[in-house]
Design a protein around this motif. Structure first.
Motif, PDB file in Angstrom:
ATOM      1  N   SER A 136       0.810  -1.223   0.000  1.00 41.11           N
ATOM      2  CA  SER A 136       0.000   0.000   0.000  1.00 41.11           C
ATOM      3  C   SER A 136       0.842   1.272   0.000  1.00 41.11           C
ATOM      4  O   SER A 136       0.422   2.291  -0.549  1.00 41.11           O
ATOM      5  N   ASP A 137       2.035   1.232   0.576  1.00 41.88           N
ATOM      6  CA  ASP A 137       2.853   2.456   0.586  1.00 41.88           C
ATOM      7  C   ASP A 137       4.355   2.189   0.549  1.00 41.88           C
ATOM      8  O   ASP A 137       5.142   3.006   0.999  1.00 41.88           O
ATOM      9  N   TYR A 138       4.781   1.044  -0.028  1.00 38.55           N
ATOM     10  CA  TYR A 138       6.222   0.763   0.012  1.00 38.55           C
ATOM     11  C   TYR A 138       7.038   1.739  -0.814  1.00 38.55           C
ATOM     12  O   TYR A 138       8.185   2.009  -0.480  1.00 38.55           O
ATOM     13  N   GLN A 139       6.467   2.333  -1.852  1.00 38.49           N
ATOM     14  CA  GLN A 139       7.225   3.315  -2.629  1.00 38.49           C
ATOM     15  C   GLN A 139       7.506   4.567  -1.801  1.00 38.49           C
ATOM     16  O   GLN A 139       8.617   5.091  -1.813  1.00 38.49           O
ATOM     17  N   ASN A 140       6.510   5.031  -1.053  1.00 36.40           N
ATOM     18  CA  ASN A 140       6.715   6.215  -0.213  1.00 36.40           C
ATOM     19  C   ASN A 140       7.712   5.948   0.906  1.00 36.40           C
ATOM     20  O   ASN A 140       8.573   6.786   1.189  1.00 36.40           O
ATOM     21  N   VAL A 141       7.594   4.788   1.553  1.00 31.75           N
ATOM     22  CA  VAL A 141       8.501   4.453   2.654  1.00 31.75           C
ATOM     23  C   VAL A 141       9.918   4.272   2.120  1.00 31.75           C
ATOM     24  O   VAL A 141      10.885   4.744   2.729  1.00 31.75           O
ATOM     25  N   TYR A 142      10.052   3.618   0.974  1.00 31.97           N
ATOM     26  CA  TYR A 142      11.381   3.425   0.381  1.00 31.97           C
ATOM     27  C   TYR A 142      12.010   4.768   0.029  1.00 31.97           C
ATOM     28  O   TYR A 142      13.196   4.983   0.276  1.00 31.97           O
ATOM     29  N   LYS A 143      11.238   5.690  -0.518  1.00 33.23           N
ATOM     30  CA  LYS A 143      11.749   7.033  -0.826  1.00 33.23           C
ATOM     31  C   LYS A 143      12.176   7.756   0.449  1.00 33.23           C
ATOM     32  O   LYS A 143      13.187   8.455   0.472  1.00 33.23           O
ATOM     33  N   GLN A 144      11.412   7.574   1.524  1.00 33.52           N
ATOM     34  CA  GLN A 144      11.754   8.206   2.802  1.00 33.52           C
ATOM     35  C   GLN A 144      13.070   7.639   3.351  1.00 33.52           C
ATOM     36  O   GLN A 144      13.940   8.390   3.788  1.00 33.52           O
ATOM     37  N   ILE A 145      13.212   6.324   3.301  1.00 31.90           N
ATOM     38  CA  ILE A 145      14.460   5.688   3.767  1.00 31.90           C
ATOM     39  C   ILE A 145      15.626   6.170   2.925  1.00 31.90           C
ATOM     40  O   ILE A 145      16.691   6.515   3.459  1.00 31.90           O
ATOM     41  N   ARG A 146      15.447   6.227   1.612  1.00 29.78           N
ATOM     42  CA  ARG A 146      16.513   6.695   0.716  1.00 29.78           C
ATOM     43  C   ARG A 146      16.892   8.141   1.028  1.00 29.78           C
ATOM     44  O   ARG A 146      18.059   8.510   1.002  1.00 29.78           O
ATOM     45  N   GLN A 147      15.908   8.979   1.350  1.00 24.05           N
ATOM     46  CA  GLN A 147      16.184  10.380   1.679  1.00 24.05           C
ATOM     47  C   GLN A 147      17.027  10.489   2.955  1.00 24.05           C
ATOM     48  O   GLN A 147      17.972  11.271   3.014  1.00 24.05           O
ATOM     49  N   TYR A 148      16.694   9.699   3.964  1.00 22.84           N
ATOM     50  CA  TYR A 148      17.511   9.683   5.187  1.00 22.84           C
ATOM     51  C   TYR A 148      18.922   9.175   4.895  1.00 22.84           C
ATOM     52  O   TYR A 148      19.891   9.634   5.484  1.00 22.84           O
ATOM     53  N   TYR A 149      19.039   8.238   3.982  1.00 22.72           N
ATOM     54  CA  TYR A 149      20.344   7.700   3.579  1.00 22.72           C
ATOM     55  C   TYR A 149      21.180   8.789   2.896  1.00 22.72           C
ATOM     56  O   TYR A 149      22.333   9.021   3.265  1.00 22.72           O
TER      57      TYR A 149
END
Length: 185
Positions: free
Chosen positions: A78-91
């Protein structure tokens, strides 16, 4: 596989709080919908070993290394693209994170790597292995050296021209470094 996503969504709703959670420095939880399947915390030290004359090896001290955490996450469809983008941004931003586990709170963690698997058998979830490593800060300490009048000659005076050697100094230097050949008389 759609049933796995439904079971995971039901499990998410049934938990009151996360056993493993990631926070920012102001204790705001991030990656809320990512479910931690497994957290491997590595608290290690480097032992300093030295051989002695008898051939034995002694260990006299150790250095505690930064804490490393491998966090296995499942991101639901349902929201793995948004969460993945958020993790990548923190990275990419190198944002310091806090990781809370049942054993304790681990501060100053940076995302070191974020490999993920995309498996056709699990088309509705994304699995991610988040590698975090602790950042340790060192604060330099300086002491104020009192000025002493007797050391005033050590002040920076710029480039100075040297004095030429006297005849006696030149004779001494050349006699010390005179090369003699064993076949010469």
């Amino acid at each position: 596989m759609a049933t796995f996503s439904n079971v995971l969504s039901t499990a998410i709703a049934s938990f009151g709080s996360d056993a493993v959670a990631v926070f920012t420095e102001d204790y705001t939880q991030v990656f809320r919908t990512a479910r931690a399947i497994k957290a491997v915390v590595k608290e290690t030290a480097k032992l300093m070993e030295h051989p002695i004359e008898t051939g034995a090896i002694i260990t006299d001290h150790r250095i505690i290394l930064p804490v490393e955490i491998e966090l296995s996450l499942v991101l639901i469809a349902s929201d793995y693209q948004n969460v993945y983008k958020q993790i990548r941004q923190y990275y990419y931003n190198a944002t310091l994170l806090y990781v809370q586990t049942r054993a304790g709170l681990y501060l100053n963690q940076l995302i070191q790597s974020m490999p993920h698997e995309e498996d056709p058998d699990q088309y509705d979830v994304l699995t991610l292995a988040l590698h975090l490593r602790q950042v340790q800060y060192v604060t330099a300490q300086f002491s104020v050296v009192p000025k002493n009048i007797s050391n005033s000659s050590t002040t920076n005076r710029g480039t100075q021209q040297g004095m030429p050697a006297s005849n006696g100094q030149t004779f001494e230097a050349t006699s010390l470094f005179k090369i003699t050949h064993p076949f010469e008389d």
